[in-house]
Design a protein around this motif. Structure first.
Motif, PDB file in Angstrom:
ATOM      1  N   SER A 138       0.808  -1.226   0.000  1.00 17.80           N
ATOM      2  CA  SER A 138       0.000   0.000   0.000  1.00 17.80           C
ATOM      3  C   SER A 138       0.832   1.262   0.000  1.00 17.80           C
ATOM      4  N   GLN A 139       1.939   1.250  -0.747  1.00 15.79           N
ATOM      5  CA  GLN A 139       2.765   2.452  -0.837  1.00 15.79           C
ATOM      6  C   GLN A 139       2.674   3.112  -2.217  1.00 15.79           C
ATOM      7  N   GLY A 140       2.057   2.424  -3.202  1.00 10.50           N
ATOM      8  CA  GLY A 140       1.873   3.030  -4.517  1.00 10.50           C
ATOM      9  C   GLY A 140       2.513   2.296  -5.678  1.00 10.50           C
ATOM     10  N   LYS A 141       3.016   1.071  -5.444  1.00 10.71           N
ATOM     11  CA  LYS A 141       3.652   0.317  -6.544  1.00 10.71           C
ATOM     12  C   LYS A 141       2.670   0.065  -7.690  1.00 10.71           C
ATOM     13  N   SER A 142       1.484  -0.458  -7.362  1.00  9.20           N
ATOM     14  CA  SER A 142       0.492  -0.742  -8.409  1.00  9.20           C
ATOM     15  C   SER A 142      -0.015   0.534  -9.071  1.00  9.20           C
ATOM     16  N   SER A 143      -0.035   1.643  -8.295  1.00  9.90           N
ATOM     17  CA  SER A 143      -0.455   2.912  -8.886  1.00  9.90           C
ATOM     18  C   SER A 143       0.534   3.354  -9.952  1.00  9.90           C
ATOM     19  N   ILE A 144       1.832   3.135  -9.706  1.00  8.49           N
ATOM     20  CA  ILE A 144       2.846   3.451 -10.728  1.00  8.49           C
ATOM     21  C   ILE A 144       2.609   2.596 -11.973  1.00  8.49           C
ATOM     22  N   ALA A 145       2.352   1.292 -11.755  1.00  9.46           N
ATOM     23  CA  ALA A 145       2.125   0.400 -12.902  1.00  9.46           C
ATOM     24  C   ALA A 145       0.927   0.861 -13.731  1.00  9.46           C
ATOM     25  N   LYS A 146      -0.156   1.248 -13.056  1.00  5.92           N
ATOM     26  CA  LYS A 146      -1.360   1.666 -13.790  1.00  5.92           C
ATOM     27  C   LYS A 146      -1.171   3.022 -14.469  1.00  5.92           C
ATOM     28  N   GLY A 147      -0.483   3.948 -13.803  1.00  6.62           N
ATOM     29  CA  GLY A 147      -0.231   5.244 -14.424  1.00  6.62           C
ATOM     30  C   GLY A 147       0.604   5.117 -15.689  1.00  6.62           C
ATOM     31  N   LEU A 148       1.671   4.283 -15.604  1.00  7.86           N
ATOM     32  CA  LEU A 148       2.491   4.038 -16.804  1.00  7.86           C
ATOM     33  C   LEU A 148       1.658   3.372 -17.904  1.00  7.86           C
ATOM     34  N   ALA A 149       0.827   2.403 -17.540  1.00  8.05           N
ATOM     35  CA  ALA A 149      -0.013   1.711 -18.538  1.00  8.05           C
ATOM     36  C   ALA A 149      -0.927   2.704 -19.242  1.00  8.05           C
ATOM     37  N   ALA A 150      -1.497   3.658 -18.480  1.00  2.33           N
ATOM     38  CA  ALA A 150      -2.394   4.639 -19.085  1.00  2.33           C
ATOM     39  C   ALA A 150      -1.652   5.511 -20.086  1.00  2.33           C
ATOM     40  N   ALA A 151      -0.446   5.976 -19.713  1.00  2.00           N
ATOM     41  CA  ALA A 151       0.311   6.858 -20.601  1.00  2.00           C
ATOM     42  C   ALA A 151       0.859   6.124 -21.816  1.00  2.00           C
ATOM     43  N   LEU A 152       1.140   4.843 -21.676  1.00  4.32           N
ATOM     44  CA  LEU A 152       1.712   4.074 -22.791  1.00  4.32           C
ATOM     45  C   LEU A 152       0.645   3.543 -23.753  1.00  4.32           C
ATOM     46  N   THR A 153      -0.585   3.383 -23.274  1.00  2.00           N
ATOM     47  CA  THR A 153      -1.642   2.820 -24.133  1.00  2.00           C
ATOM     48  C   THR A 153      -2.723   3.824 -24.503  1.00  2.00           C
ATOM     49  N   GLY A 154      -2.819   4.936 -23.757  1.00  2.00           N
ATOM     50  CA  GLY A 154      -3.907   5.886 -23.990  1.00  2.00           C
ATOM     51  C   GLY A 154      -5.199   5.477 -23.317  1.00  2.00           C
ATOM     52  N   THR A 155      -5.168   4.393 -22.521  1.00  2.00           N
ATOM     53  CA  THR A 155      -6.357   3.947 -21.799  1.00  2.00           C
ATOM     54  C   THR A 155      -6.422   4.694 -20.472  1.00  2.00           C
ATOM     55  N   ALA A 190       4.977   3.674 -26.902  1.00  2.00           N
ATOM     56  CA  ALA A 190       3.620   3.117 -26.811  1.00  2.00           C
ATOM     57  C   ALA A 190       3.683   1.600 -26.852  1.00  2.00           C
ATOM     58  N   VAL A 191       2.781   0.963 -26.131  1.00  2.00           N
ATOM     59  CA  VAL A 191       2.614  -0.489 -26.160  1.00  2.00           C
ATOM     60  C   VAL A 191       1.121  -0.781 -26.173  1.00  2.00           C
ATOM     61  N   ASN A 192       0.771  -2.038 -26.429  1.00  2.00           N
ATOM     62  CA  ASN A 192      -0.655  -2.381 -26.383  1.00  2.00           C
ATOM     63  C   ASN A 192      -1.058  -2.779 -24.965  1.00  2.00           C
ATOM     64  N   ALA A 193      -2.345  -3.002 -24.785  1.00  2.00           N
ATOM     65  CA  ALA A 193      -2.866  -3.277 -23.447  1.00  2.00           C
ATOM     66  C   ALA A 193      -2.294  -4.551 -22.854  1.00  2.00           C
ATOM     67  N   HIS A 194      -1.942  -5.532 -23.709  1.00  3.36           N
ATOM     68  CA  HIS A 194      -1.405  -6.792 -23.204  1.00  3.36           C
ATOM     69  C   HIS A 194      -0.005  -6.592 -22.631  1.00  3.36           C
ATOM     70  N   ALA A 195       0.846  -5.900 -23.377  1.00  2.00           N
ATOM     71  CA  ALA A 195       2.201  -5.651 -22.877  1.00  2.00           C
ATOM     72  C   ALA A 195       2.176  -4.789 -21.625  1.00  2.00           C
ATOM     73  N   ALA A 196       1.167  -3.892 -21.543  1.00  2.00           N
ATOM     74  CA  ALA A 196       1.071  -2.997 -20.386  1.00  2.00           C
ATOM     75  C   ALA A 196       0.452  -3.685 -19.176  1.00  2.00           C
ATOM     76  N   GLY A 197      -0.010  -4.923 -19.325  1.00  2.00           N
ATOM     77  CA  GLY A 197      -0.599  -5.639 -18.201  1.00  2.00           C
ATOM     78  C   GLY A 197      -2.059  -5.325 -17.960  1.00  2.00           C
ATOM     79  N   LEU A 198      -2.692  -4.565 -18.857  1.00  2.00           N
ATOM     80  CA  LEU A 198      -4.113  -4.254 -18.693  1.00  2.00           C
ATOM     81  C   LEU A 198      -5.010  -5.399 -19.157  1.00  2.00           C
ATOM     82  N   GLU A 199      -4.504  -6.219 -20.046  1.00  2.00           N
ATOM     83  CA  GLU A 199      -5.238  -7.389 -20.514  1.00  2.00           C
ATOM     84  C   GLU A 199      -4.313  -8.592 -20.448  1.00  2.00           C
ATOM     85  N   HIS A 200      -4.899  -9.775 -20.308  1.00  2.00           N
ATOM     86  CA  HIS A 200      -4.092 -11.002 -20.278  1.00  2.00           C
ATOM     87  C   HIS A 200      -4.793 -12.077 -21.095  1.00  2.00           C
TER      88      HIS A 200
END
Length: 570
Positions: free
Chosen positions: A29-46, A96-106
């Motif tokens: 609960s220090q923000g690791k997953s928040s970093i992952a999601k923020g990067l995913a948003a900027a790299l995919t546009g989602t 840029a990467v797609n949602a799969h590489a960004a971990g948003l989809e599996h």
């Protein structure tokens, strides 16, 4: 590549250098997953993460703040995702990467149909024209069909063409049922024969049977003509000559009227011709005495008299007489034409009645030369010829439709998702399983991850769903499967960066295997992992493998900086 995140979820500030492996470590609960999601948003546009509605974008902003953003940039461009407006802006050509590489989809979370579509695209397994041509050849489908089918595939896609072929097959079935009058079945169609089929029709030609029908029709007409005259024909002829006497009298009267009209016209014409001209006469000089002479009259009444000049009154009188005589002659001519037409019509009417009378007398005298039996026999021969013609025609049409249906069924099979596309996908999957997936698992020291022919996923031979624990969280084996597939598919799609969150499910050996796999894959990666304290975090910068960060209280700092500050404090 650089990344900057501000006030996004639990992150207050994170400035990352991403090259090689970027490890983001920290306690829970220090923000690791928040970093992952923020990067995913900027790299995919989602920017509407987790299916969040745009109006709820404020829920992604850190508590107490009004805005948040995540930026990734390289020398070629920059991308910015911002909240609460859920906006995405790019400048130049950003990473840029797609949602799969960004971990948003599996892949393992997808429905089977979507999984097949995703793999076909990711592994480039769509059959080409040569694949289609070879499959058609193997199935015995004529080569010209390939060109048409491939052209349609290029225009509407595989699913569009498959739907078109299926609809065409339904039309063929309807036509077959219309020809045969029976419900279609593929086995039934192979041996179907019309009810009036006879063995000799096997060698018959449709044109020959058409000629037989034509000849039988002529024979029937002859039989009918040779049979006893139908009473309706006698009645018709009787009615046609019933008024023959009155028609004969009318014809004679019309002839008389026409003769009288002709005489009247001749008289009127002669009276017109006998009138003197309404103009000054041409004078002639007497050859003896040179006196002025003129000719009066014409024909036998013509005479030569002394020329005289006519007065205007005389000329007008003559013109009036001529006009009256000409009118009389014109009227007489019209009367003559009308009388001639009436006479001709009366003559034709009488002749028609006369001919009917003669035909009636001849038929009554002749009686009938045929018989009802002859006519019935001729009708039977015609009906048989028609049935034979219809049977052969139906058999030929049904056979041709059966061939079209057989080809259509083969094409449907080849074009369906389970057809040629699945065959090509399975071939590529063999290579994918034995190549990228096997190599990554070997580098990590993990059991084999495979995509099976039914597109299910296994780990060490065990189905992915069976790898789960009791709770909703991923087991370590499920995490291994997801990580291997994520990296391998990112490689296949040309993405050189992956984002992997929650790697702390792995033990010490598993984490080491993950790092070794990422190094072997030669991709950049952002890996988020839980550690109890900074001293336990491997320093990837010192090892020349990338960069390690420690996040605490929503602020991420380079690990070396955190350790140096700790040593100073000590």
């Amino acid at each position: 590549m650089k990344a900057n995140i501000r006030d996004f979820q639990m992150v207050e500030r994170a400035d990352l250098e991403i090259e090689g492996i970027t490890l983001v470590a920290g306690r829970n609960s220090q923000g690791k997953s928040s970093i992952a999601k923020g990067l995913a948003a900027a790299l995919t546009g989602t920017v509407q993460l987790g299916g969040l509605l745009k109006k709820d974008g404020g829920k992604l902003v850190r508590a107490g703040c009004s805005t948040a953003y995540a930026v990734v940039q390289s020398e070629s461009g920059k991308a910015t995702a911002s909240w609460p407006k859920c906006e995405f802006i790019t400048d130049g050509t950003p990473p840029a990467v797609n949602a799969h590489a960004a971990g948003l989809e599996h892949l393992v979370d997808m429905a089977p149909k979507d999984r097949a579509t995703f793999l076909a695209k990711a592994l480039h397994t769509a059959p080409d024209k040569d694949d289609l041509s070879q499959a058609f050849t193997d199935a015995g489908i004529p080569a010209p069909v390939v060109e048409k089918v491939w052209s349609d595939i290029e225009a509407t896609g595989w699913d569009g063409k498959a739907a078109d072929v299926k609809e065409k097959g339904a039309r063929f079935k309807g036509r077959w049922e219309g020809v045969t009058g029976e419900k279609y079945g593929s086995e039934k169609a192979k041996g179907w024969l019309p009810k009036d089929w006879t063995a000799d029709l096997t060698e018959a030609e449709l044109d020959d049977l058409s000629s037989e029908v034509g000849e039988a029709q002529i024979d029937l007409e002859k039989a009918i003509a040779g049979a006893a005259v139908d009473q309706s024909e006698i009645d018709r002829l009787t009615a046609a000559c019933a008024d023959i006497e009155s028609l004969h009298k009318a014809s004679m009267d019309a002839e008389v009227a026409a003769s009288q009209a002709e005489a009247a016209y001749k008289t009127a014409k002669r009276e017109l011709d006998d009138l003197p001209p309404a103009q000054q006469p041409d004078a002639l000089a007497c050859p003896c005495c040179k006196a002025a002479l003129q000719v009066n009259g014409h024909g036998p009444t013509m005479e030569l008299v002394q020329a005289a000049t006519l007065s205007d009154a005389e000329l007008k009188k003559r013109q009036t007489a001529i006009n009256i005589a000409a009118g009389n002659a014109s009227h007489a001519k019209k009367q003559l034409d009308a009388a001639d037409q009436t006479a001709a019509d009366a003559q034709r009417a009488h002749q028609t009645a006369h001919d009917a009378s003669q035909r009636l007398a001849a038929l009554k005298a002749k009686g009938g030369t045929g018989s009802t039996a002859d006519v019935q026999a001729a009708r039977d021969r015609l009906a048989l010829a028609q049935r034979r013609h219809a049977a052969l025609k139906a058999n030929l049409e049904a056979h041709e439709l059966s061939k079209q249906l057989a080809v259509n069924a083969m094409v449907q099979t080849l074009l369906s998702p389970e057809g040629l596309r699945k065959t090509k996908l399975l071939k590529v999957l063999d290579t994918f399983n034995g190549g990228p997936l096997a190599e990554l698992c070997a580098a990590a020291g993990w059991q084999p991850v495979r995509i099976e022919p039914d597109l299910s996923v296994t780990y060490g031979g065990r189905a992915y769903p069976l790898l789960s624990g009791l709770g909703p969280q991923l087991s370590s084996d499920q995490f291994r499967v997801r990580a291997v597939l994520q990296v391998a598919l990112a490689q296949m799609e040309g993405h050189r960066l992956v984002i992997i969150d929650a790697a702390d499910v792995l033990d010490h050996l598993g984490r080491g295997g993950l790092i070794q796999m990422l190094r072997a894959a030669d991709v950049s990666a952002v890996v988020c992992m839980t550690f109890g304290k900074p001293d336990l975090v491997p320093d990837l910068q010192a090892a020349g493998m990338g960069m390690s960060y420690w996040i605490d209280g929503g602020i991420a700092r380079p690990l070396a900086e955190v350790k140096a500050a700790k040593q100073e404090a000590a």
